[in-house]
Design a protein around this motif. Sequence first.
Motif, PDB file in Angstrom:
ATOM      1  N   LYS A   1      -6.874  84.239  68.963  1.00 38.89           N
ATOM      2  CA  LYS A   1      -5.718  83.374  69.116  1.00 38.89           C
ATOM      3  C   LYS A   1      -4.715  83.732  68.028  1.00 38.89           C
ATOM      4  N   ILE A   2      -3.465  83.862  68.389  1.00 37.36           N
ATOM      5  CA  ILE A   2      -2.410  84.138  67.428  1.00 37.36           C
ATOM      6  C   ILE A   2      -1.601  82.867  67.246  1.00 37.36           C
ATOM      7  N   TYR A   3      -1.366  82.495  65.989  1.00 41.67           N
ATOM      8  CA  TYR A   3      -0.581  81.295  65.726  1.00 41.67           C
ATOM      9  C   TYR A   3       0.256  81.489  64.468  1.00 41.67           C
ATOM     10  N   ILE A   4       1.202  80.602  64.242  1.00 42.77           N
ATOM     11  CA  ILE A   4       2.087  80.654  63.081  1.00 42.77           C
ATOM     12  C   ILE A   4       1.478  79.798  61.968  1.00 42.77           C
TER      13      ILE A   4
ATOM     14  N   TYR B   1       3.654  84.713  50.635  1.00 43.43           N
ATOM     15  CA  TYR B   1       4.242  85.587  51.643  1.00 43.43           C
ATOM     16  C   TYR B   1       4.886  84.680  52.671  1.00 43.43           C
ATOM     17  N   GLU B   2       5.895  85.172  53.371  1.00 44.88           N
ATOM     18  CA  GLU B   2       6.579  84.287  54.323  1.00 44.88           C
ATOM     19  C   GLU B   2       5.639  83.836  55.438  1.00 44.88           C
ATOM     20  N   PRO B   3       5.821  82.607  55.940  1.00 41.59           N
ATOM     21  CA  PRO B   3       5.024  82.141  57.068  1.00 41.59           C
ATOM     22  C   PRO B   3       5.214  83.090  58.257  1.00 41.59           C
ATOM     23  N   GLY B   4       4.198  83.178  59.075  1.00 38.74           N
ATOM     24  CA  GLY B   4       4.286  84.058  60.239  1.00 38.74           C
ATOM     25  C   GLY B   4       2.992  84.056  61.024  1.00 38.74           C
ATOM     26  N   GLU B   5       2.851  85.062  61.862  1.00 39.75           N
ATOM     27  CA  GLU B   5       1.683  85.141  62.733  1.00 39.75           C
ATOM     28  C   GLU B   5       0.422  85.492  61.956  1.00 39.75           C
ATOM     29  N   VAL B   6      -0.647  84.777  62.278  1.00 41.52           N
ATOM     30  CA  VAL B   6      -1.988  85.125  61.828  1.00 41.52           C
ATOM     31  C   VAL B   6      -2.876  85.145  63.066  1.00 41.52           C
ATOM     32  N   VAL B   7      -3.951  85.889  62.990  1.00 47.57           N
ATOM     33  CA  VAL B   7      -4.851  86.046  64.131  1.00 47.57           C
ATOM     34  C   VAL B   7      -6.166  85.359  63.830  1.00 47.57           C
ATOM     35  N   LYS B   8      -6.554  84.443  64.693  1.00 48.75           N
ATOM     36  CA  LYS B   8      -7.846  83.762  64.602  1.00 48.75           C
ATOM     37  C   LYS B   8      -8.819  84.553  65.477  1.00 48.75           C
ATOM     38  N   ILE B   9      -9.927  84.970  64.878  1.00 48.51           N
ATOM     39  CA  ILE B   9     -10.933  85.755  65.601  1.00 48.51           C
ATOM     40  C   ILE B   9     -12.286  85.071  65.464  1.00 48.51           C
ATOM     41  N   THR B  10     -13.010  85.003  66.550  1.00 54.28           N
ATOM     42  CA  THR B  10     -14.395  84.539  66.517  1.00 54.28           C
ATOM     43  C   THR B  10     -15.267  85.671  67.045  1.00 54.28           C
ATOM     44  N   VAL B  11     -16.351  85.945  66.317  1.00 52.54           N
ATOM     45  CA  VAL B  11     -17.283  87.013  66.672  1.00 52.54           C
ATOM     46  C   VAL B  11     -18.647  86.381  66.926  1.00 52.54           C
TER      47      VAL B  11
END
Length: 120
Positions: free
Chosen positions: A38-41, A93-103
């Motif tokens: 999931k990609i979110y800000i 760092y400026e706010p922006g996209e981060v990636v949530k990963i579940t393995v």
Amino acid sequence: LMADGTLKKAGDLEVGDIVKTKHERSLEDTVAPVTLKKIYINDRVKVTIGDKEIICSPKHRFYVDNKTNFIHADELEDGDILSGEEFVSREEYEPGEVVKITVENAATYISEGVLSHNFK
């Protein structure tokens, strides 16, 4: 780090991709599928570990060798060693996209050579 040893950016991962990682408790090498992406800000920090820079959320958890535990990025300290590399610095760092990963099962993944924990 993919199961075949190639690299793929977190944002390019797909559910079902097989990654090479370590089990969250035993730290045994394993391979496991990505079960969620999931990609979110969010707020972000830039963490320098050895010669690598990783942009992540402040609550991203890295495995810290000398503490034998997963520690949030915003709690890393001088002297911390992550996957054999020294923690150098952390900066806003400026706010922006981060990636949530579940393995699946392993609950971890390797990014830029550094062991990280699934989002919780």
